[in-house]
Design a protein around this motif. Structure first.
Motif, PDB file in Angstrom:
ATOM      1  N   LEU A   1      40.377  57.034  36.114  1.00  0.00           N
ATOM      2  CA  LEU A   1      40.017  56.895  37.529  1.00  0.00           C
ATOM      3  C   LEU A   1      40.440  58.110  38.356  1.00  0.00           C
ATOM      4  CD1 LEU A   1      40.934  53.139  38.111  1.00  0.00           C
ATOM      5  CD2 LEU A   1      38.664  54.107  37.802  1.00  0.00           C
ATOM      6  N   TYR A   2      40.837  59.188  37.689  1.00  0.00           N
ATOM      7  CA  TYR A   2      41.150  60.421  38.427  1.00  0.00           C
ATOM      8  C   TYR A   2      39.914  60.875  39.208  1.00  0.00           C
ATOM      9  CZ  TYR A   2      45.532  61.297  35.817  1.00  0.00           C
ATOM     10  OH  TYR A   2      46.798  61.226  35.297  1.00  0.00           O
ATOM     11  N   PRO A   3      40.097  61.452  40.412  1.00  0.00           N
ATOM     12  CA  PRO A   3      41.338  61.920  41.029  1.00  0.00           C
ATOM     13  C   PRO A   3      42.069  60.875  41.873  1.00  0.00           C
ATOM     14  CG  PRO A   3      39.498  62.572  42.408  1.00  0.00           C
ATOM     15  CD  PRO A   3      38.910  61.867  41.203  1.00  0.00           C
ATOM     16  N   PHE A   4      41.580  59.640  41.907  1.00  0.00           N
ATOM     17  CA  PHE A   4      42.122  58.660  42.849  1.00  0.00           C
ATOM     18  C   PHE A   4      43.398  58.010  42.354  1.00  0.00           C
ATOM     19  CE2 PHE A   4      37.531  59.007  43.278  1.00  0.00           C
ATOM     20  CZ  PHE A   4      37.494  59.582  44.549  1.00  0.00           C
ATOM     21  N   THR A   5      43.729  58.219  41.084  1.00  0.00           N
ATOM     22  CA  THR A   5      44.965  57.650  40.541  1.00  0.00           C
ATOM     23  C   THR A   5      45.958  58.737  40.132  1.00  0.00           C
ATOM     24  OG1 THR A   5      43.868  57.496  38.375  1.00  0.00           O
ATOM     25  CG2 THR A   5      43.867  55.530  39.772  1.00  0.00           C
ATOM     26  N   VAL A   6      45.740  59.949  40.588  1.00  0.00           N
ATOM     27  CA  VAL A   6      46.725  61.007  40.346  1.00  0.00           C
ATOM     28  C   VAL A   6      48.018  60.683  41.077  1.00  0.00           C
ATOM     29  CG1 VAL A   6      47.260  63.443  40.711  1.00  0.00           C
ATOM     30  CG2 VAL A   6      44.979  62.774  39.920  1.00  0.00           C
ATOM     31  N   ASN A   7      47.901  60.142  42.279  1.00  0.00           N
ATOM     32  CA  ASN A   7      49.068  59.899  43.125  1.00  0.00           C
ATOM     33  C   ASN A   7      49.305  58.421  43.415  1.00  0.00           C
ATOM     34  OD1 ASN A   7      46.717  59.726  44.689  1.00  0.00           O
ATOM     35  ND2 ASN A   7      47.818  60.229  46.578  1.00  0.00           N
ATOM     36  N   LYS A   8      48.573  57.530  42.746  1.00  0.00           N
ATOM     37  CA  LYS A   8      48.787  56.099  42.973  1.00  0.00           C
ATOM     38  C   LYS A   8      48.245  55.322  41.777  1.00  0.00           C
ATOM     39  CE  LYS A   8      44.543  55.775  45.721  1.00  0.00           C
ATOM     40  NZ  LYS A   8      44.035  55.688  47.098  1.00  0.00           N
ATOM     41  N   PRO A   9      48.699  54.088  41.590  1.00  0.00           N
ATOM     42  CA  PRO A   9      48.237  53.297  40.447  1.00  0.00           C
ATOM     43  C   PRO A   9      46.792  52.839  40.614  1.00  0.00           C
ATOM     44  CG  PRO A   9      49.766  52.037  41.811  1.00  0.00           C
ATOM     45  CD  PRO A   9      49.769  53.423  42.353  1.00  0.00           C
ATOM     46  N   GLY A  10      46.160  52.562  39.488  1.00  0.00           N
ATOM     47  CA  GLY A  10      44.778  52.114  39.528  1.00  0.00           C
ATOM     48  C   GLY A  10      44.581  50.830  40.306  1.00  0.00           C
ATOM     49  N   ALA A  11      45.613  50.020  40.414  1.00  0.00           N
ATOM     50  CA  ALA A  11      45.516  48.764  41.163  1.00  0.00           C
ATOM     51  C   ALA A  11      45.180  48.973  42.629  1.00  0.00           C
ATOM     52  CB  ALA A  11      46.837  47.990  41.057  1.00  0.00           C
ATOM     53  N   LEU A  12      45.356  50.191  43.132  1.00  0.00           N
ATOM     54  CA  LEU A  12      45.176  50.452  44.560  1.00  0.00           C
ATOM     55  C   LEU A  12      43.893  51.218  44.882  1.00  0.00           C
ATOM     56  CD1 LEU A  12      48.836  51.288  45.657  1.00  0.00           C
ATOM     57  CD2 LEU A  12      47.658  49.076  45.600  1.00  0.00           C
ATOM     58  N   VAL A  13      43.004  51.419  43.904  1.00  0.00           N
ATOM     59  CA  VAL A  13      41.726  52.049  44.253  1.00  0.00           C
ATOM     60  C   VAL A  13      40.943  51.098  45.157  1.00  0.00           C
ATOM     61  CG1 VAL A  13      41.661  53.458  42.170  1.00  0.00           C
ATOM     62  CG2 VAL A  13      40.546  51.207  42.170  1.00  0.00           C
ATOM     63  N   PRO A  14      40.032  51.623  45.990  1.00  0.00           N
ATOM     64  CA  PRO A  14      39.417  50.782  47.031  1.00  0.00           C
ATOM     65  C   PRO A  14      38.256  49.933  46.535  1.00  0.00           C
ATOM     66  CG  PRO A  14      38.612  53.029  47.215  1.00  0.00           C
ATOM     67  CD  PRO A  14      39.654  53.044  46.126  1.00  0.00           C
ATOM     68  N   VAL A  15      38.224  48.683  47.024  1.00  0.00           N
ATOM     69  CA  VAL A  15      37.072  47.802  46.844  1.00  0.00           C
ATOM     70  C   VAL A  15      36.847  47.080  48.171  1.00  0.00           C
ATOM     71  CG1 VAL A  15      36.114  45.811  45.625  1.00  0.00           C
ATOM     72  CG2 VAL A  15      37.511  47.480  44.388  1.00  0.00           C
ATOM     73  N   LEU A  16      35.776  47.417  48.842  1.00  0.00           N
ATOM     74  CA  LEU A  16      35.430  46.817  50.140  1.00  0.00           C
ATOM     75  C   LEU A  16      36.606  46.884  51.115  1.00  0.00           C
ATOM     76  CD1 LEU A  16      33.261  43.714  49.160  1.00  0.00           C
ATOM     77  CD2 LEU A  16      32.537  46.056  49.623  1.00  0.00           C
ATOM     78  N   ASN A  17      37.195  48.055  51.215  1.00  0.00           N
ATOM     79  CA  ASN A  17      38.288  48.334  52.165  1.00  0.00           C
ATOM     80  C   ASN A  17      39.576  47.578  51.872  1.00  0.00           C
ATOM     81  OD1 ASN A  17      36.929  50.284  53.565  1.00  0.00           O
ATOM     82  ND2 ASN A  17      36.287  48.957  55.243  1.00  0.00           N
ATOM     83  N   ARG A  18      39.683  47.005  50.683  1.00  0.00           N
ATOM     84  CA  ARG A  18      40.945  46.470  50.190  1.00  0.00           C
ATOM     85  C   ARG A  18      41.269  47.171  48.878  1.00  0.00           C
ATOM     86  NH1 ARG A  18      40.540  40.039  50.115  1.00  0.00           N
ATOM     87  NH2 ARG A  18      38.468  40.467  49.265  1.00  0.00           N
ATOM     88  N   SER A  19      42.439  46.890  48.350  1.00  0.00           N
ATOM     89  CA  SER A  19      42.753  47.432  47.035  1.00  0.00           C
ATOM     90  C   SER A  19      42.079  46.591  45.959  1.00  0.00           C
ATOM     91  CB  SER A  19      44.266  47.435  46.807  1.00  0.00           C
ATOM     92  OG  SER A  19      44.756  46.104  46.675  1.00  0.00           O
ATOM     93  N   LEU A  20      41.868  47.209  44.797  1.00  0.00           N
ATOM     94  CA  LEU A  20      41.319  46.479  43.657  1.00  0.00           C
ATOM     95  C   LEU A  20      42.168  45.249  43.347  1.00  0.00           C
ATOM     96  CD1 LEU A  20      39.535  46.176  41.092  1.00  0.00           C
ATOM     97  CD2 LEU A  20      41.063  47.826  39.971  1.00  0.00           C
ATOM     98  N   LEU A  21      43.494  45.388  43.380  1.00  0.00           N
ATOM     99  CA  LEU A  21      44.378  44.265  43.094  1.00  0.00           C
ATOM    100  C   LEU A  21      44.141  43.119  44.069  1.00  0.00           C
ATOM    101  CD1 LEU A  21      46.699  42.919  41.611  1.00  0.00           C
ATOM    102  CD2 LEU A  21      48.305  44.262  42.970  1.00  0.00           C
TER     103      LEU A  21
END
Length: 386
Positions: free
Chosen positions: A15-35
């Motif tokens: 999921l780079y570059p969006f998980t270089v500085n944060k866990p994959g659980a926090l990538v965006p889905v409809l303005n919330r985190s995936l988690l």
């Protein structure tokens, strides 16, 4: 209702570059985190959350707090190295009976989850041939169908419904975990639900397909201010405190978050999701893109099929190319490998806290790592990693 275990540990390099500085659980889905989004889908079936985190757990705990939907969250931290085997061993003292196990590689639909819980054990996964369709089918696990569990690269992105017997079997486990899982599913006559409603989260560009599908179900809601002279077509969601200025043209489905300013004279096209506290200015066109929170795209720019992180500033006159001249699917480099994205259109992917110079141009599928800035007039033809 049962306990639900979410595997949120891992660096998620795909999921780079969006998980270089944060866990994959926090990538965006409809303005919330995936988690958060996956928890919301699982909420009707869950009594308690057990979230397995890794070395970067502070970012997840800060976002989630101690409860979700009034149900307590128990965080279990694993030290590296770890895998699913380590995760299941870690939860063993905390599990009382049947449980859901959800690695954050799949966004499930609630109807499929309900179906999953009628089988013990069961496995809910996507079918690459039918992803995005209305088809769902159930397979028996037998010796002729091991590929439905294991595929090249590992275990297919899935959500599992297990009995406590799986945890007891771990004590005698030897060899690769994939083989153990396959043998366990065979022995216990598991069922596999292959659903066109389930959305895999494998690569960064999957976020575009995810938003294209999920936005179809969003209805029009205006909580902000829309000035006279604005055109809204289709389903447009405008968050609280947001101002849409005169001359702006928006073709849904589009979500615009809270406390944004859009316009004047902006053009926002379908399947676009814009985060909270964003600025989209004059003569900016955004199409089929995901824009993170606190990001500014203020002047004379075009972003198509692009994903932009949080706290990004796009300089004036930036243009993202999103189509090959020969019309073939776009191939990109990731972690030293060439990957066919299977997309005809794919723009730029920019990590958090990037500042681009004025008059930048981006080749299709180029990626910029967090906090890597560009110069005025730069043509970005390859990934910028620092």
């Amino acid at each position: 209702m049962v306990q639900t275990v979410l595997f949120a540990a891992g660096d998620a390099p795909t999921l780079y570059p969006f998980t270089v500085n944060k866990p994959g659980a926090l990538v965006p889905v409809l303005n919330r985190s995936l988690l958060e989004y996956v928890l919301d889908q699982l909420a009707p079936f869950s009594t308690e959350w057990i979230v397995i985190v890794g070395h970067d757990d502070s970012q997840i705990t800060e976002v989630m707090g101690s409860a979700f939907k009034k149900k307590p969250i128990k965080f279990l931290k694993l030290d590296q190295p770890w895998d699913w085997y380590d995760a299941l061993l870690a939860i063993r003292p905390h599990i009382k009976g049947h449980f859901l196990f959800a690695p954050l590689e799949l966004i499930p639909a609630r109807n499929d989850l309900k179906n999953l819980m009628s089988y013990t054990p069961g496995m809910l996964t996507y079918d690459p041939k039918i992803t995005g369709s209305d088809e769902t089918h159930v397979l028996y696990v037998d010796g002729d169908q091991p590929h439905e569990i294991i595929y090249p690269g590992g275990i297919r992105p899935s959500i599992f419904f297990f009995t406590h017997s799986l945890l007891r079997s771990l004590t005698t486990h030897k060899g690769p975990f994939q083989a153990f899982l396959h043998d366990y599913m065979l022995e216990h006559k598991a069922r596999i639900i292959c659903s066109g409603h389930c959305l895999p989260v494998r690569y960064a560009w999957d976020l575009l397909a995810i938003h294209e599908i999920l936005l179809r179900d969003k209805k029009m809601r205006i909580r902000g201010t829309v000035e006279q002279g604005v055109t809204l077509k289709g389903n447009v969601w405008v968050g609280a405190g947001t101002l849409i200025k005169t001359g702006t043209y928006i073709e849904g489905p589009v979500i615009i978050g809270n406390d944004c300013v859009v316009g004047p004279n902006s053009y926002i096209r379908g399947s676009t999701c814009i985060g909270n506290r964003c600025r989209v200015g004059n003569a900016v066109e955004i199409k089929n893109s995901v824009i993170g929170h606190n990001t500014h795209i203020s002047h004379l720019s075009y972003l198509g099929e692009s994903i932009i992180g949080n706290h990004v500033n796009i300089g004036a006159g930036n243009i993202s190319a999103n189509l090959r001249h020969d019309g073939k699917t776009i191939i990109t480099s990731l972690n030293g490998a060439k990957i066919n994205t299977a997309r005809k259109k794919l723009g730029v992917m920019i990590g958090d806290e990037v500042h681009t110079g004025i008059h930048n141009s981006f080749y299709p599928a180029t990626k910029i790592w967090p906090r890597v800035d560009t110069l005025p007039g730069q043509v970005v033809s390859r990934d910028l990693t620092g």
